[in-house]
Write a protein that holds these residues in place. Sequence first.
Motif, PDB file in Angstrom:
ATOM      1  N   HIS A  86       0.841  -1.190   0.000  1.00 18.15           N
ATOM      2  CA  HIS A  86       0.000   0.000   0.000  1.00 18.15           C
ATOM      3  C   HIS A  86       0.882   1.247   0.000  1.00 18.15           C
ATOM      4  N   PRO A  87       0.560   2.236  -0.811  1.00 23.92           N
ATOM      5  CA  PRO A  87       1.330   3.479  -0.775  1.00 23.92           C
ATOM      6  C   PRO A  87       1.055   4.241   0.520  1.00 23.92           C
ATOM      7  N   ALA A  88       2.063   4.952   1.006  1.00 22.05           N
ATOM      8  CA  ALA A  88       1.914   5.743   2.235  1.00 22.05           C
ATOM      9  C   ALA A  88       1.268   7.083   1.883  1.00 22.05           C
ATOM     10  N   ARG A  89      -0.032   7.061   1.703  1.00 22.57           N
ATOM     11  CA  ARG A  89      -0.742   8.245   1.203  1.00 22.57           C
ATOM     12  C   ARG A  89      -0.671   9.425   2.157  1.00 22.57           C
ATOM     13  N   TYR A  90      -0.543   9.169   3.466  1.00 18.39           N
ATOM     14  CA  TYR A  90      -0.513  10.253   4.448  1.00 18.39           C
ATOM     15  C   TYR A  90       0.904  10.741   4.722  1.00 18.39           C
ATOM     16  N   GLU A  91       1.881  10.089   4.129  1.00 18.07           N
ATOM     17  CA  GLU A  91       3.274  10.451   4.392  1.00 18.07           C
ATOM     18  C   GLU A  91       3.977  11.048   3.185  1.00 18.07           C
ATOM     19  N   VAL A  92       3.601  10.618   1.994  1.00 24.76           N
ATOM     20  CA  VAL A  92       4.264  11.092   0.784  1.00 24.76           C
ATOM     21  C   VAL A  92       3.758  12.482   0.424  1.00 24.76           C
ATOM     22  N   MET A  93       4.693  13.410   0.234  1.00 21.18           N
ATOM     23  CA  MET A  93       4.345  14.777  -0.110  1.00 21.18           C
ATOM     24  C   MET A  93       4.272  14.947  -1.631  1.00 21.18           C
ATOM     25  N   ALA A  97       2.753  22.594  -6.843  1.00 17.60           N
ATOM     26  CA  ALA A  97       2.649  22.949  -8.263  1.00 17.60           C
ATOM     27  C   ALA A  97       1.919  21.866  -9.040  1.00 17.60           C
ATOM     28  N   VAL A  98       2.137  20.611  -8.669  1.00 13.40           N
ATOM     29  CA  VAL A  98       1.465  19.504  -9.345  1.00 13.40           C
ATOM     30  C   VAL A  98      -0.032  19.558  -9.084  1.00 13.40           C
ATOM     31  N   VAL A  99      -0.410  19.808  -7.819  1.00 17.36           N
ATOM     32  CA  VAL A  99      -1.827  19.905  -7.471  1.00 17.36           C
ATOM     33  C   VAL A  99      -2.462  21.106  -8.174  1.00 17.36           C
ATOM     34  N   LEU A 159      -0.208   4.169  -7.971  1.00 15.79           N
ATOM     35  CA  LEU A 159       1.026   3.835  -8.694  1.00 15.79           C
ATOM     36  C   LEU A 159       2.068   4.943  -8.530  1.00 15.79           C
ATOM     37  N   LEU A 160       1.650   6.186  -8.736  1.00 18.33           N
ATOM     38  CA  LEU A 160       2.569   7.322  -8.658  1.00 18.33           C
ATOM     39  C   LEU A 160       3.068   7.552  -7.233  1.00 18.33           C
ATOM     40  N   ILE A 161       2.161   7.473  -6.269  1.00 20.15           N
ATOM     41  CA  ILE A 161       2.554   7.710  -4.882  1.00 20.15           C
ATOM     42  C   ILE A 161       3.504   6.623  -4.384  1.00 20.15           C
ATOM     43  N   LEU A 162       3.231   5.368  -4.752  1.00 16.38           N
ATOM     44  CA  LEU A 162       4.114   4.274  -4.335  1.00 16.38           C
ATOM     45  C   LEU A 162       5.496   4.434  -4.941  1.00 16.38           C
ATOM     46  N   ALA A 163       5.570   4.812  -6.208  1.00 18.27           N
ATOM     47  CA  ALA A 163       6.871   5.013  -6.850  1.00 18.27           C
ATOM     48  C   ALA A 163       7.629   6.156  -6.186  1.00 18.27           C
ATOM     49  N   ARG A 164       6.925   7.213  -5.831  1.00 20.75           N
ATOM     50  CA  ARG A 164       7.579   8.343  -5.153  1.00 20.75           C
ATOM     51  C   ARG A 164       8.072   7.921  -3.769  1.00 20.75           C
ATOM     52  N   GLU A 165       7.251   7.147  -3.064  1.00 20.09           N
ATOM     53  CA  GLU A 165       7.629   6.681  -1.729  1.00 20.09           C
ATOM     54  C   GLU A 165       8.889   5.817  -1.769  1.00 20.09           C
ATOM     55  N   LEU A 166       8.960   4.921  -2.751  1.00 23.61           N
ATOM     56  CA  LEU A 166      10.068   3.962  -2.831  1.00 23.61           C
ATOM     57  C   LEU A 166      11.256   4.477  -3.637  1.00 23.61           C
ATOM     58  N   GLU A 182       6.561  12.361 -15.185  1.00 24.92           N
ATOM     59  CA  GLU A 182       7.466  13.484 -15.431  1.00 24.92           C
ATOM     60  C   GLU A 182       7.151  14.646 -14.488  1.00 24.92           C
ATOM     61  N   ASP A 183       5.857  14.924 -14.284  1.00 25.96           N
ATOM     62  CA  ASP A 183       5.460  16.008 -13.379  1.00 25.96           C
ATOM     63  C   ASP A 183       5.870  15.707 -11.939  1.00 25.96           C
ATOM     64  N   PHE A 184       5.807  14.436 -11.562  1.00 26.06           N
ATOM     65  CA  PHE A 184       6.177  14.031 -10.205  1.00 26.06           C
ATOM     66  C   PHE A 184       7.698  13.889 -10.039  1.00 26.06           C
ATOM     67  N   GLY A 185       8.437  14.049 -11.129  1.00 28.59           N
ATOM     68  CA  GLY A 185       9.884  13.886 -11.068  1.00 28.59           C
ATOM     69  C   GLY A 185      10.318  12.446 -10.884  1.00 28.59           C
ATOM     70  N   LEU A 186       9.537  11.515 -11.445  1.00 29.36           N
ATOM     71  CA  LEU A 186       9.810  10.087 -11.273  1.00 29.36           C
ATOM     72  C   LEU A 186      10.481   9.499 -12.507  1.00 29.36           C
TER      73      LEU A 186
END
Length: 212
Positions: A86-93, A97-99, A159-166, A182-186
């Motif tokens: 599960h992605p850490a939805r409450y921890e990953v910032m 600008a993306v929002v 998918l995006l949040i999990l990749a950012r977390e890891l 690309e927007d998330f810098g992944l």
Amino acid sequence: MAEYSLKQRFVLDTSLFLSEEIRIEGETLEAALYRLLDAIARAKLALGVSCYMAPSVHAELVGILHDRGVDEEIETQLNTWVIKKHPARYEVMVPAAVVHDFVHEMSDRVNRGLRVSEEAVRRAGEGDEDPERVVSDLRTEYRTELRQGVLDSGEDFDLLILARELDAGIVTEDTGIVDWAEDFGLRYLRGRDFLPLLDAYLSGTGRDDPLD
């Protein structure tokens, strides 16, 4: 040969497993999936390469495979070699600008969707076209304006949040997810390039024999 580990992480999208791009000529979906999962298994055992899926993405994929009557052993192999997390939805910032850009884009898409709907109403009111044809065209155009290339599902977001977390690379054939990566810098990799990459890793370290 000395022990060697790439220690890379990848987060896998549903589109990787379903894309025609991962098949060789004349290969069935099942054969392609067995070949893909075999490479994932060997890369994990020999090189420490880890592949992840968000549970929501995993459930989506398994449901599609069931609907297509794919061998149940595929799911067993998937559960064995691909880690569900599960992605850490409450921890990953997420960058503000993306929002901001997402809100602006959705506002623009809603306006475009309204214009498509208004045009369909005008066409239906003229009475010169089959109403069913108007509705069909409206659905197609509306879907294109509001959904194509946009982050529009919980699975895509996970998918995006999990990749950012890891700090992992995303593997996908979905152009919309590529844009958001690309927007998330992944880091990201097209699904069609994933198997050749794993094969290159394995052959480069002399560990390219299939599993027994």
